[in-house]
Design a protein around this motif. Sequence first.
Motif, PDB file in Angstrom:
ATOM      1  N   ASN A  17     -37.551  -6.731  13.680  1.00 49.49           N
ATOM      2  CA  ASN A  17     -36.043  -6.957  13.687  1.00 49.49           C
ATOM      3  C   ASN A  17     -35.075  -6.504  12.754  1.00 49.49           C
ATOM      4  O   ASN A  17     -34.367  -7.009  12.226  1.00 49.49           O
ATOM      5  CB  ASN A  17     -36.065  -8.673  13.501  1.00 49.49           C
ATOM      6  CG  ASN A  17     -36.324  -9.631  14.543  1.00 49.49           C
ATOM      7  OD1 ASN A  17     -36.074  -9.005  15.800  1.00 49.49           O
ATOM      8  ND2 ASN A  17     -37.013 -10.778  14.631  1.00 49.49           N
ATOM      9  N   THR A  18     -35.204  -5.243  12.393  1.00 48.64           N
ATOM     10  CA  THR A  18     -34.592  -4.440  11.527  1.00 48.64           C
ATOM     11  C   THR A  18     -33.751  -3.390  12.290  1.00 48.64           C
ATOM     12  O   THR A  18     -34.504  -3.014  13.413  1.00 48.64           O
ATOM     13  CB  THR A  18     -35.202  -3.755  10.327  1.00 48.64           C
ATOM     14  OG1 THR A  18     -36.189  -2.932  10.910  1.00 48.64           O
ATOM     15  CG2 THR A  18     -35.912  -5.021   9.520  1.00 48.64           C
ATOM     16  N   ILE A  22     -31.682  -7.289   6.461  1.00 47.49           N
ATOM     17  CA  ILE A  22     -31.449  -8.367   7.712  1.00 47.49           C
ATOM     18  C   ILE A  22     -30.125  -8.068   8.454  1.00 47.49           C
ATOM     19  O   ILE A  22     -29.188  -7.914   7.890  1.00 47.49           O
ATOM     20  CB  ILE A  22     -31.516  -9.985   7.147  1.00 47.49           C
ATOM     21  CG1 ILE A  22     -32.796 -10.096   6.687  1.00 47.49           C
ATOM     22  CG2 ILE A  22     -31.286 -10.724   8.466  1.00 47.49           C
ATOM     23  CD1 ILE A  22     -32.715 -11.635   6.118  1.00 47.49           C
ATOM     24  N   PRO A  23     -30.457  -7.436   9.681  1.00 50.90           N
ATOM     25  CA  PRO A  23     -29.240  -7.005  10.423  1.00 50.90           C
ATOM     26  C   PRO A  23     -28.405  -8.324  11.182  1.00 50.90           C
ATOM     27  O   PRO A  23     -28.922  -9.323  11.559  1.00 50.90           O
ATOM     28  CB  PRO A  23     -29.747  -6.167  11.567  1.00 50.90           C
ATOM     29  CG  PRO A  23     -31.181  -6.468  11.681  1.00 50.90           C
ATOM     30  CD  PRO A  23     -31.593  -7.319  10.334  1.00 50.90           C
ATOM     31  N   ALA A  58     -35.804  -6.500   3.660  1.00 48.86           N
ATOM     32  CA  ALA A  58     -36.523  -6.753   4.730  1.00 48.86           C
ATOM     33  C   ALA A  58     -37.633  -5.663   5.159  1.00 48.86           C
ATOM     34  O   ALA A  58     -38.030  -5.943   6.500  1.00 48.86           O
ATOM     35  CB  ALA A  58     -35.703  -7.038   5.975  1.00 48.86           C
ATOM     36  N   GLY A  59     -37.836  -4.839   4.530  1.00 51.42           N
ATOM     37  CA  GLY A  59     -38.926  -3.636   4.517  1.00 51.42           C
ATOM     38  C   GLY A  59     -40.066  -3.659   3.819  1.00 51.42           C
ATOM     39  O   GLY A  59     -41.105  -2.951   4.251  1.00 51.42           O
ATOM     40  N   GLN A 112     -28.308 -10.774   3.272  1.00 53.05           N
ATOM     41  CA  GLN A 112     -28.297  -9.472   3.283  1.00 53.05           C
ATOM     42  C   GLN A 112     -28.571  -8.881   1.932  1.00 53.05           C
ATOM     43  O   GLN A 112     -28.586  -7.753   1.862  1.00 53.05           O
ATOM     44  CB  GLN A 112     -26.745  -8.844   3.632  1.00 53.05           C
ATOM     45  CG  GLN A 112     -26.536  -9.160   5.001  1.00 53.05           C
ATOM     46  CD  GLN A 112     -25.796  -7.931   5.803  1.00 53.05           C
ATOM     47  OE1 GLN A 112     -24.651  -7.572   5.261  1.00 53.05           O
ATOM     48  NE2 GLN A 112     -26.103  -6.980   6.696  1.00 53.05           N
ATOM     49  N   THR A 166     -39.478 -11.017   4.212  1.00 49.93           N
ATOM     50  CA  THR A 166     -38.459 -10.394   3.032  1.00 49.93           C
ATOM     51  C   THR A 166     -38.968 -10.831   1.766  1.00 49.93           C
ATOM     52  O   THR A 166     -40.026 -11.631   1.553  1.00 49.93           O
ATOM     53  CB  THR A 166     -37.169 -11.255   3.287  1.00 49.93           C
ATOM     54  OG1 THR A 166     -37.558 -12.589   2.815  1.00 49.93           O
ATOM     55  CG2 THR A 166     -36.765 -11.125   4.629  1.00 49.93           C
ATOM     56  N   GLU A 226     -34.659  -1.309   4.242  1.00 54.44           N
ATOM     57  CA  GLU A 226     -34.019  -2.088   5.626  1.00 54.44           C
ATOM     58  C   GLU A 226     -33.540  -3.631   4.934  1.00 54.44           C
ATOM     59  O   GLU A 226     -34.302  -4.157   3.922  1.00 54.44           O
ATOM     60  CB  GLU A 226     -34.938  -2.119   6.591  1.00 54.44           C
ATOM     61  CG  GLU A 226     -35.390  -1.058   7.223  1.00 54.44           C
ATOM     62  CD  GLU A 226     -33.918  -0.618   8.022  1.00 54.44           C
ATOM     63  OE1 GLU A 226     -33.648  -1.557   8.879  1.00 54.44           O
ATOM     64  OE2 GLU A 226     -33.432   0.420   7.689  1.00 54.44           O
TER      65      GLU A 226
END
Length: 528
Positions: free
Chosen positions: A233-234, A332-333, A303-304, A299, A276, A330
């Motif tokens: 989910n990135t 969170i988009p 997240a990576g 944000q 995260t 990365e």
Amino acid sequence: MLCQVCLCCLFFSRGFYSCRWTESKNQNRKGRWLSLLVVTLMSLLSLCWLYICLAISNDQQNVNEVLFSTLQKWANYFLVVVIISAVLASYCILLLLFALIQVALEEQLHLHWLHKIIFCFCVIFITALASGISTKGPEEWPTVLTLLQATAPFLQFGAVGALTLLSPFVFHRFHLAKTRSKMVIAGMFLAVSAAIFLCPLLIHSPCLIEVQELPEKPKLIGHRGAPMLAPENTMMSFNRSLECGVIAFETDVQLSKDREPFLMHDHRPDFLRRTTNVEEKFIGSSFNNSADLTFEQLQTLNAGEQFLKNDPYGTVSLLSEEEKETARKEIIPSLLELLKFAKQHNTSVIFDLKNKETEKNDTNDTVKTILESGIPQNLILWLPSEEREAVKKEAPGFIQVYENETDLEKNNGSHLNVKYSEIKMKNISDLRKRNITVNLYVVNERWLFSMLWCAGASSVTTNACHLLKEMERPDWVMPRSTYLITWILVDISSALVMMALFHWTKHNLRHNADGLSNDNELEGFLTA
């Protein structure tokens, strides 16, 4: 030379099985066969469990996620279970092999107490895990039936071979038994043989078809992007999935405190911990709902890094150093960011709304975001069932996707999205004949993808798009006529071999008895 080999086999089998290196005559015949039965049953149990693990391996990530939510620590728990299961199965099979060697050499079977303890552990281990699956993931059991359907033709051949190899031991016991016991042994053996020989009458695998009848290869949908190649989910994950030629992005949408739709799968208490660095960023804080944080706060999370640290699929080593650096940065988009990306690449988007208790309000804000993004409505595969009628009025261009066959029929729909274990293979073929698009999720293993390909699935949602895209045809396809001929020839060959073995064991026992009688007569003559 042959006698030396037999003595060597006997020495090691006796030592491994009972930790006795000399012959013992303190066990009666009944006790020996009871011991063999116990070892045989444990071997079958451990093999069946290993087979179940093979079936569940398609959903191993779900298993790890469930255990993470319980234990609050990430590890590849499923891999540990598989390793232990494989060791136990190998151990039981080796013990059975040594037991058969001792039986063949007319040895006693004294099962050592250590083996009994390991057997008890094996039973407790398998029972506990099977109970856990029944409690936490009962939907996994149909997967075992699906694997059985995929492998049944080959399992039947293997079962015939195993029956043929074991038949001499049964025949040996039969010839030595009394009349009543002979009837029991013969009845059981004939019943098992008939079941194994005739079970192909019940085998209906979708891959038993002519090659020219093979349906088109199912299209691929990236499950949370390409989570084996990038953090789920990135934007990096969705970008990597494009390299696999996916036709759609599958994701999960939640709304932040300031009503901004963003992408995140986990939605239970501590929903940010798995993917995260929330524990490092907000020390001492616990967030149980997406509405606890603003999108600006979300944000700020990485997240990576967790993907690189936990290596959930064991695939981080496949990434280049440049890709690892990209993953490490990365965040969170937002849903809007994904929609613009999908519009740019003319790729569809399908998603769940994760917060069911606020799904009505989430639906309104989500639809608003989609319409404002400018993405063509026909690229949106609308899955959430709540407020579906309102969504149809506000955005009539959305493609409505249904989660079960009942709702599909009720609404005269044309798109079905369902878990692969919740639909029969025949139903997939029937739906495709009616021009209904059928997507199955989540498909990661080659054997399962092959089965669904043969059944006629339109597409599959997958974590392993980079692996499935390389498949040019199912792992096996066999014309049913070829299978039937093979089945009949294998059964006939086995029956002929067993008939020969039956007469051989009878002749061998009679010869040994005559030899023993002659020896006794000679001994009596010399004594006189």
